[in-house]
Scaffold this active site. Structure first.
Site, PDB file in Angstrom:
ATOM      1  N   GLU A  92       0.836  -1.200   0.000  1.00 13.85           N
ATOM      2  CA  GLU A  92       0.000   0.000   0.000  1.00 13.85           C
ATOM      3  C   GLU A  92       0.871   1.250   0.000  1.00 13.85           C
ATOM      4  OE1 GLU A  92      -1.605   1.396   3.855  1.00 13.85           O
ATOM      5  OE2 GLU A  92      -1.239  -0.650   4.562  1.00 13.85           O
ATOM      6  N   LYS A 128      -7.806  -3.274  10.579  1.00 10.62           N
ATOM      7  CA  LYS A 128      -6.413  -2.952  10.890  1.00 10.62           C
ATOM      8  C   LYS A 128      -6.350  -2.449  12.337  1.00 10.62           C
ATOM      9  CE  LYS A 128      -4.473   0.892   9.477  1.00 10.62           C
ATOM     10  NZ  LYS A 128      -3.895   1.927   8.581  1.00 10.62           N
TER      11      LYS A 128
END
Length: 208
Positions: free
Chosen positions: A40, A127
Site C-alpha cells: 500500500e 487494521k
C-alpha cells in the site's frame, strides 16, 4: 480480487510512506521479488495517486492505497489503480465508496467497539493500530468476542515480533518503516529494501 485469501496466504503486507519516491515501480518490483507483493502507498506521501498509477504496471503486485480519509481520496486512489483501500480509523464514507466500487476496504480500529463498527461498515478486514503498544495478547483478547474477525496488526511490527502477533491470532502483519524506511525509498536503495523485506517475510512465515 480476494484480499482475504491473499492475506491468509502471505500473512504480510507492506506500507510505504516517504517524503519522496522517485521510482515507485522499481520499489514495488523489489518488494514483489522479495516475496512481499501486497503493498500500500500511503496517501500522505506527496503525489501518491501518481505513484500508485506508475506502480500499477508491475507484474505480480497487489496494490493498495493507505491513509484513505475521504470518499474523494478513495475515488482518486481507485482511479489511479489501487485494488484495495486502508484507513487509519473508522471512515464510513470510505467504506461506502469502496462498497459502491466493489473494492475491498480495511478499516482501522483499536477498541472492541471500533472493531465491531468496522465490521458493521463492511470492512473486509480490520487494521488494529498501534499493535506494538497493545501487544500480541490483545489480539487474542479481541478474538474472545469476535472469534472470526480478520485482524491485521499494524504499527511497530518488526522481524523480532511479527511471528508473535500471527501466533496470537492476527491474520497478517504490516511491514512499515523497518522494511521501507523513508530514506531508503527516497534514495531508491532497493538492495537494502530487498534484504529487509526478505527478513520480514521469513519472520512472518516462522509463525506457520
Amino acid at each position: 480480487m480476494d484480499l482475504l485469501a491473499e492475506l491468509r496466504a502471505r500473512r504480510a503486507l507492506c506500507i510505504i510512506r516517504a517524503p519522496a519516491i522517485p521510482d515507485p515501480a522499481g520499489l514495488a518490483a523489489t518488494l514483489v521479488a522479495a516475496g512481499l507483493p501486497t503493498v500500500e502507498f500511503a496517501l500522505t506521501t506527496p503525489g501518491a495517486p501518481g505513484l500508485i498509477e506508475r506502480a500499477s504496471t508491475v507484474d505480480g503486485l497487489l496494490l493498495g492505497a493507505g491513509t484513505v480519509l475521504s470518499a474523494a481520496d478513495a475515488r482518486d486512489a481507485i482511479a489511479a489503480g489501487a485494488r484495495f483501500l486502508l484507513t487509519p480509523g473508522l471512515r464510513p464514507e470510505v467504506a461506502e465508496e469502496a462498497r459502491r466500487q466493489g473494492v475491498p476496504v480495511v478499516l482501522g480500529a483499536m477498541t472492541p467497539t471500533e472493531v465491531a463498527t468496522a465490521l458493521d461498515l463492511g470492512a473486509t478486514a480490520v487494521k488494529v493500530f498501534p499493535a506494538a503498544r497493545l501487544g500480541p495478547a490483545y489480539f487474542g483478547d479481541l478474538h474472545g468476542p469476535y472469534p472470526d474477525a480478520p485482524l491485521i496488526a499494524t504499527g511497530g511490527l518488526t522481524t523480532a515480533n511479527a511471528a508473535e502477533f500471527l501466533a496470537a491470532g492476527a491474520l497478517a502483519v504490516t511491514a512499515g518503516s523497518g522494511v521501507v524506511g523513508p530514506a531508503l525509498a527516497a534514495e531508491s536503495r532497493f538492495a537494502e529494501i530487498s534484504d529487509r523485506a526478505k527478513e520480514f517475510v521469513a519472520a512472518a512465515r516462522a509463525a506457520g
